[in-house]
Structures are given as structure tokens and as C-alpha cells.
Design an enzyme around this catalytic site. Structure first.
Site, mmCIF file in Angstrom:
data_model
loop_
_atom_site.group_PDB
_atom_site.id
_atom_site.type_symbol
_atom_site.label_atom_id
_atom_site.label_comp_id
_atom_site.label_asym_id
_atom_site.label_seq_id
_atom_site.Cartn_x
_atom_site.Cartn_y
_atom_site.Cartn_z
ATOM 1 N N THR A 292 32.421 26.168 33.846
ATOM 2 C CA THR A 292 31.278 26.604 35.247
ATOM 3 C C THR A 292 30.360 27.448 34.285
ATOM 4 O OG1 THR A 292 32.388 28.378 35.688
ATOM 5 C CG2 THR A 292 32.731 26.328 36.908
ATOM 6 N N GLU B 194 34.541 22.437 40.274
ATOM 7 C CA GLU B 194 35.772 22.108 40.700
ATOM 8 C C GLU B 194 36.616 22.011 41.525
ATOM 9 O OE1 GLU B 194 33.696 25.219 40.238
ATOM 10 O OE2 GLU B 194 34.513 26.932 40.241
ATOM 11 N N LYS C 63 23.970 41.122 54.022
ATOM 12 C CA LYS C 63 24.993 41.592 55.368
ATOM 13 C C LYS C 63 23.955 42.890 55.578
ATOM 14 C CE LYS C 63 29.173 40.429 53.106
ATOM 15 N NZ LYS C 63 29.191 40.515 52.064
ATOM 16 N N TRP D 17 25.216 39.260 58.723
ATOM 17 C CA TRP D 17 25.683 37.890 58.256
ATOM 18 C C TRP D 17 24.225 37.424 58.299
ATOM 19 C CZ3 TRP D 17 30.294 35.011 56.224
ATOM 20 C CH2 TRP D 17 31.112 35.850 55.374
#
Ligand code: ADP
Length: 545
Positions: free
Chosen positions: A189, A334, A443, A448
Site C-alpha cells: 500500500t 487489501e 469532527k 461528523w
């Protein structure tokens, strides 16, 4: 009682053997580093892949050894994909856009024994070779003798020429059979947070992922397709196209390093490309080129877009102006990478206008083979109502369970799910929408705010070329959204007018506190906006003043 069916391991070499036998005329057309076009077929490349396996044997490569590639999409890279995995070794694709330090780290961490690379990357390897440990015995340039670069390498590291080695090898090699769980490919990654981590694909996971990718409601390649993967073979195996295309006999058109709008347009038209896949930045570049030049794409039917959220502008422009359908997909290294794909269900097949656009902006629904769920901070599963967002987790047949060097299962929750690091909603029809990466979420006063949604809206403004939203520190609210914008060439944008563009489209308290104009945004090695760099620069913007 066991079933009485034949038992064959799912091996990557069987895909190529099938293509050569049943689709011998399927083409692999490559734009080479030198700039000319190279043409071959599945019939002709299969023996070259066996020859490559012999070449690897002569270089002392053993099963399970990591063999690295640092290369563009090309027929030679395809030969190595099949040659390396086919003999039981592990094809470690390296992203050349990584920093030299990360590159050396990855080669050392994987303990690569041989590195194959395009001549483009001669300066890169010359710079990092001194930092590479002794496991690396040879550096092989993927070219003919006439184009060999002359670089100095440390003692004990041979400099070799691919075509010379291929001539010296022979084709009398038969693909071996082994356990389908054997490791086949390794991809790190990009390490936007912390050190890069290696995802180790198996033969079984790769073959199953290719099958799934070829389902009708997924990418769904067919023998008549001519596929141009813009997504590089060094980025999650070009989303599996080097496996899914030969599996059905579709032709592969490999663009090499020529990824600008003009080169892609020419190659797509000359080679009658029907489908292409890549990250949004590439299609924005292509769109700009088409609009500026007045050129058309004559044979392309659809683009697959993933890697970051596809802005509405792309769906609309390609649909209306060029008659090209865009399919939105989500995945990650992944997950090999496909996790969801956005295709209609009977319930929404007739949607139109704004409703249809809202559906297409979502990242899609689960593909058989990968399940997903959203959970809260305590790991409790959240409802699928399209509103509540939570941490997205996956599990399935081609989802990793540990990183290279780890122990099986150590990347999973106690109940066996992989935490993707994304935040998402899932609606009642099972369509998932990414609202953020957990590290990018804003936040504000404990609530959120989705940076992706705000970015998409900014990008739909006619004067905005690119936009990013970051969480800026705020004395009262902790964090507030800050909009960072690259204006379109020749345009100036009024701050207040841009902010009022949000009115009525999102809750009032979501509207960014300020706008910063810049000439360009930093991108990661995989073409995504580098939020970390932006945060480092701008996080104190709202408190400083
Ligand atoms: P990295 O970017 O770290 O190299 P990947 O290439 O594996 O890693 O990227 C995976 C991530 O990209 C996902 O976790 C998700 O955040 C993002 N992503 C992929 N596809 C989409 C999409 N269609 N919309 C929004 N985000 C996406």
C-alpha cells in the site's frame, strides 16, 4: 461424503494456458518506452512466459522468492506476471512514484532477489541501489541490448538485459501444479500513513477475483472487448485486468508511460478500445483534452472508475458529451482490489435525473465473494438506512487477513472482519457510499462532516478544476472544514460566491469556514489527493488568524 468432481488447483498459469488455447488471436498491444507499438497474441506470449520462467530459473530464482518489477503496463510486464507466479515465485510490483526512501524500504522488506525494470527508471534504481541490501542479486532492464542504460551498481549486483536473457533461455518448460493457496503476488500500500505494508495475494484469491470481476454486474469483460488498463500494473495488479482479460480472451491494450489525454485518445481510437479503467484524475485529464481538442472517442463504451470518489462532473460529461458510461467501483489493495461495484437492481433500473445521479455517486453493492458491514466505535453493527455512517469492514475470498511478514489473521477483528479504514453508509438496497477515510473525517462539535461530499459539490462548480476539504483546527468546534481549491485555468473565483454554492445542498453547519486558492494539489503515488500534506500546511489556518 465428498463430491465426485475433478479437483484442480486454481492457478494463475491456467488463465494464460486457457487464453493461448481458446483465444489464440486475442491481442496484447503495447506502447513501448521507446514510443513504438508492439503487437503480440495470447498464442505467442504464452511460450514467452514459459521462457521467462526458465530465465528466472537460470537467475537462481526459487519458489517463494520475491521477484520485483518496476514497470509500466506492457507485454514484458505481463510476461513477468505469468512467468514469476507461474513458476511458484512471487511477483512483487513496485510503484515507481514512491519516494526513493520508501522504494528502498520496500525492496529490503520484501527481500527481493531480482529486480526487473523499464529503462525509464534507470536514474531511480541508480539512486536507491546503495540503500538496498544484498538480497538483491540482479537488476534486469526490460529492453533489448541496443537500449540498455549504463548505470553503476554496487558490488555483487549484476546489470542484465531482458531480451538477452530471454534468447539464452528456452521454452521447454511445463507449468508446475501446486497448492492454490501459494503466494503469487505482493503489492505494498502506498503508505500515506506510516510505513508501506505488503499485501500478499495467493493464486486462489487472484483467480477467484478475476472470475468475479468478469461477472455481468461487475466489470464483465467479454472476448470481443479491447481493454486499456490506465490503472498501472504496479497498483493492485491493474485492478486484476491482466488476469480477467485473458480469462475471457479480451485483448489488452497497454499504454506504457503515455498516460496524458492526447496519447490515450490516440491509442484508444487507433486500437479500437471498448473499455478502460483508472482513477478520477486520469479521466479529468482526458476530459480536458477532449474538450480542448474537439476529438472524440469512437469505440469506447465504458470506463471503470475507482480509487477515489468519482466526481459527478465525470458521470455527466462522459454520458452527455461522449456517450460513454462510467461505472463506479470501490476497492483497495487489501481487497485485490474489488469490493463493490455500482450496477442497477430491478428496484432502481428506471431511475432518472437527480435520483439516478445520487445512486451512481455511491460506490456500489457487494460482489459475491466479499461481504461488508458498518460498525460504530465499539464495533456494534449499524443499520443500512443510507444515513448512518460507520467504519466499513469487509471479509471474503480475496480480502487479506495479514500483511507480508505477519501471522495469518492478525489484521482482522476478533470476529474475522478486515477494517478498511473507510467510513461509509449502506442503504436499504445494499448500496454503500464512502463518506470519508476515517483519518480524514471532520469532527465538528462532536458531529461528523463528510469531506468527500463537500469535495464533490465543490468539484461540480464550473470554475473549479480540483478541490479538497480538510479538517482545520477550530477553537470552539474542535475541527471545521476548510476548502482548498485549484481554479480552472483563466478563471477567478469569488470566495463568498463559492461558499454560497453550498447553500441548500448541505446542512448549514457543514459549509466550510473558509476557502484557500492554490495552483495545484499534492497527489499520492496512486494519484489521490494527499490530505496529509494539505493538513500539515493548512491545519492551523482557522486558528492562526
Ligand atoms: P492507497 O491509496 O493507500 O495506496 P489503495 O489504492 O488500496 O490504497 O486505496 C484504497 C482506498 O481508496 C480505499 O480505502 C478508499 O478510501 C479509496 N477508494 C477506493 N475507491 C474509492 C471510490 N470509488 N470512492 C471513494 N474512495 C475510494
Amino acid at each position: 461424503m465428498l463430491g465426485l468432481m475433478q479437483d484442480q488447483p486454481l492457478l494463475i498459469s491456467s488463465i494464460l494456458a486457457h487464453a493461448a488455447r481458446h483465444h489464440p488471436k486475442g491481442e496484447i498491444v503495447s506502447k513501448t518506452v521507446e514510443g513504438d507499438l508492439h503487437r503480440t497474441t495470447y498464442r505467442d506470449i504464452e511460450p514467452r512466459c514459459r521462457r521467462a520462467a526458465r530465465m528466472l530459473q537460470r537467475l537462481g530464482v526459487q519458489p517463494d522468492d520475491r521477484v520485483a518489477t518496476l514497470a509500466w503496463n506492457s507485454f514484458r510486464h505481463l510476461e513477468l506476471y505469468y512467468g514469476i507466479s507461474g513458476m511458484g515465485a512471487i511477483c512483487h510490483t513496485i510503484n515507481p512514484r514512491l519516494s526513493p526512501a520508501d522504494l528502498a524500504y520496500i525492496i529490503n522488506h520484501a527481500e527481493d532477489v531480482v529486480l526487473f525494470l523499464d529503462t525509464t527508471f534507470a536514474p531511480l534504481i541508480a539512486a536507491v541501489a546503495k540503500d538496498v541490501r544484498t538480497s538483491l542479486r540482479a537488476v534486469v532492464f526490460m529492453t533489448e541490448r541496443a537500449h540498455m542504460p549504463d548505470i553503476a551498481l554496487p558490488m555483487g549486483m549484476d546489470l542484465l538485459c531482458y531480451e538477452d536473457l530471454m534468447v539464452a533461455a528456452d521454452e521447454d518448460y511445463a507449468w508446475p501444479s501446486f497448492d492454490e493457496h501459494t503466494a503469487a503476488a505482493l503489492c505494498y500500500t502506498s503508505g500515506t500513513t506510516g510505513k508501506p505494508k505488503g499485501v500478499l495475494y495467493s493464486h486462489r484469491s487472484t483467480v477467484l477475483h478475476a472470475f468475479a470481476s468478469n461477472m455481468a454486474d461487475v466489470i464483465g469483460l467479454r472476448a470481443a472487448d479491447r481493454v486499456l488498463p490506465v490503472v498501472p500494473m504496479f497498483h493492485v495488479n491493474a485492478w486484476g485486468t491482466p488476469y480477467s482479460a485473458p480469462m475471457v480472451g479480451a485483448s489488452l491494450i497497454m499504454p506504457g508511460r503515455h498516460l496524458d489525454g492526447a496519447s490515450l485518445t490516440k491509442l484508444m481510437n487507433d486500437e479500437r478500445v471498448t473499455l478502460s479503467a483508472g482513477v478520477p484524475t486520469v479521466w479529468l485529464g482526458l476530459l480536458n483534452h477532449l474538450r480542448a481538442s474537439g476529438e472524440r472517442l469512437h469505440t469506447v463504451k465504458s470506463f471503470v472508475i475507482g480509487g477515489s470518489a468519482c466526481p459527478r462532473l465525470l458521470f455527466e460529461a462522459f454520458d452527455k458529451e461522449y456517450g460513454i458510461r462510467i461505472d463506479h467501483a470501490w476497492g483497495m489493495s487489501e481487497l485485490s482490489p474489488l469490493g463493490t461495484y455500482n450496477a442497477p437492481k430491478p428496484a432502481n433500473a428506471d431511475l432518472a435525473g437527480e435520483e439516478l445521479m445520487r445512486l451512481r455517486e455511491k460506490q456500489g453493492r457487494s460482489i459475491f465473494g466479499v461481504d461488508m458491514r458498518i460498525v460504530d466505535d465499539e464495533g456494534r453493527e449499524l443499520p443500512w438506512d443510507g444515513t448512518v455512517s460507520g467504519h466499513l469492514q469487509s471479509r471474503g475470498l480475496w480480502v487479506c487477513n495479514s500483511y507480508f511478514g505477519g501471522t495469518a489473521g492478525d489484521a482482522l477483528t476478533p470476529d474475522g472482519w478486515f477494517a478498511t479504514g473507510d467510513v461509509a453508509t449502506i442503504d436499504a438496497d445494499g448500496y454503500m457510499e464512502i463518506t470519508d477515510r476515517s483519518k480524514d473525517v471532520i469532527k465538528s462539535g462532536g458531529e461528523w462532516i463528510s469531506s468527500i461530499q463537500l469535495e464533490n459539490l465543490a468539484m461540480s462548480h464550473p470554475d473549479v478544476a480540483e478541490a479538497a476539504i480538510i479538517a482545520a483546527r477550530h477553537e470552539k468546534w474542535d475541527e471545521r472544514p476548510l476548502l482548498i481549491v485549484v481554479p480552472r485555468e483563466g478563471r477567478t473565483i469569488d470566495k463568498a460566491a463559492l461558499l454560497s454554492f453550498y447553500e441548500g445542498k448541505v446542512a448549514k453547519w457543514w459549509i466550510p469556514d473558509d476557502v484557500v486558492f492554490v495552483s495545484e494539489l499534492p497527489h499520492t503515488a496512486t494519484g489521490k489527493v494527499q490530505k496529509l500534506a494539505l493538513r500539515t500546511e493548512w491545519a492551523n489556518h482557522l486558528v492562526a488568524g
